[in-house]
Design an enzyme around this catalytic site. Structure first.
Site, PDB file in Angstrom:
ATOM      1  N   ILE A 145     -26.840 -17.331  15.537  1.00  0.00           N
ATOM      2  CA  ILE A 145     -28.068 -17.837  16.166  1.00  0.00           C
ATOM      3  C   ILE A 145     -28.662 -16.844  17.171  1.00  0.00           C
ATOM      4  O   ILE A 145     -29.640 -17.159  17.846  1.00  0.00           O
ATOM      5  CB  ILE A 145     -27.851 -19.195  16.860  1.00  0.00           C
ATOM      6  CG1 ILE A 145     -26.913 -19.055  18.067  1.00  0.00           C
ATOM      7  CG2 ILE A 145     -27.358 -20.245  15.878  1.00  0.00           C
ATOM      8  CD1 ILE A 145     -26.894 -20.276  18.969  1.00  0.00           C
ATOM      9  N   SER A 146     -28.105 -15.658  17.251  1.00  0.00           N
ATOM     10  CA  SER A 146     -28.581 -14.695  18.242  1.00  0.00           C
ATOM     11  C   SER A 146     -29.935 -14.107  17.852  1.00  0.00           C
ATOM     12  O   SER A 146     -30.095 -13.579  16.744  1.00  0.00           O
ATOM     13  CB  SER A 146     -27.567 -13.553  18.383  1.00  0.00           C
ATOM     14  OG  SER A 146     -28.137 -12.473  19.083  1.00  0.00           O
TER      15      SER A 146
END
Length: 199
Positions: free
Chosen positions: A11-12
């Site tokens: 999710i970065s």
């Protein structure tokens, strides 16, 4: 031949901005990449970082400006406030782990696919249907979404410990095993490229 351990969070936003440049660099230098998804929030906790929700407003305002600047510079679509963020990273991380073990597809594209789904496509990467779709699109058996969950959980936890031991504290984080050189952030990929060229 160099070996790169790639610590990542699915999710970065910075993993998203990295795109597939790591894979291009590795191919150019004949290096191998081992993908190591980690729980970024726990990594922050373990290494003195601050979770985004707990950061000072000035840091988050700067982060917003910087992310948009990078997206514009790289020419990629970017939604600063995606509908599904933050979201549980574990299911997509287990899928990456299972895909790496199974082989046969494009792992770098799969990792980028998960990040792209969050930051450009408004998709929930904790959803089983999304995970299956992305596995299939990148050459993997969609059934991997349901296979090896126990092994995936064990590996995911082990990756966190290895990240801490290797000196990683964020994502994307690249460690060249042979030299111990560490590179934090998509904006350090040029330095990784230069380092590999020197070996």
């Amino acid at each position: 031949m160099a070996s790169i351990d790639y610590y990542l969070g699915t999710i970065s936003p910075y993993v998203y901005l990295a795109g597939t440049r790591l894979e291009e660099i590795a191919q150019k230098h004949g290096a191998t990449v081992t993908y190591k998804p980690v729980d970024l929030m726990q990594l922050f906790d373990r290494t003195g970082g601050i979770r985004p929700a707990d950061r000072h407003a000035s840091r988050m305002e700067y982060r917003a400006q910087e992310l948009q600047r990078w997206a514009d510079y790289l020419g990629v679509p970017f939604n600063l406030k995606p509908a599904h963020w933050p979201v549980n990273m574990a299911p997509s991380s287990y899928a990456v782990i299972a895909a790496q073990d199974a082989g046969g597809g494009n792992l770098g594209a799969l990792v980028n696919g998960f990040a792209n789904a969050v930051w450009a496509e408004e998709r929930d990467i904790s959803d089983d249907a999304v995970i299956r779709d992305l596995l299939g699109k990148h050459g993997f058996d969609p059934e991997l979404a349901d296979k090896g969950l126990f092994i995936g959980a064990e590996t995911y936890a082990r990756n966190l410990e290895q990240a801490v031991e290797a000196g990683a504290f964020g994502a994307p984080f690249y460690v060249v095993r042979e030299t111990g050189q560490r590179f934090w952030g998509q904006d350090r990929l040029d330095f990784l490229d230069r380092h590999l060229a020197s070996l």
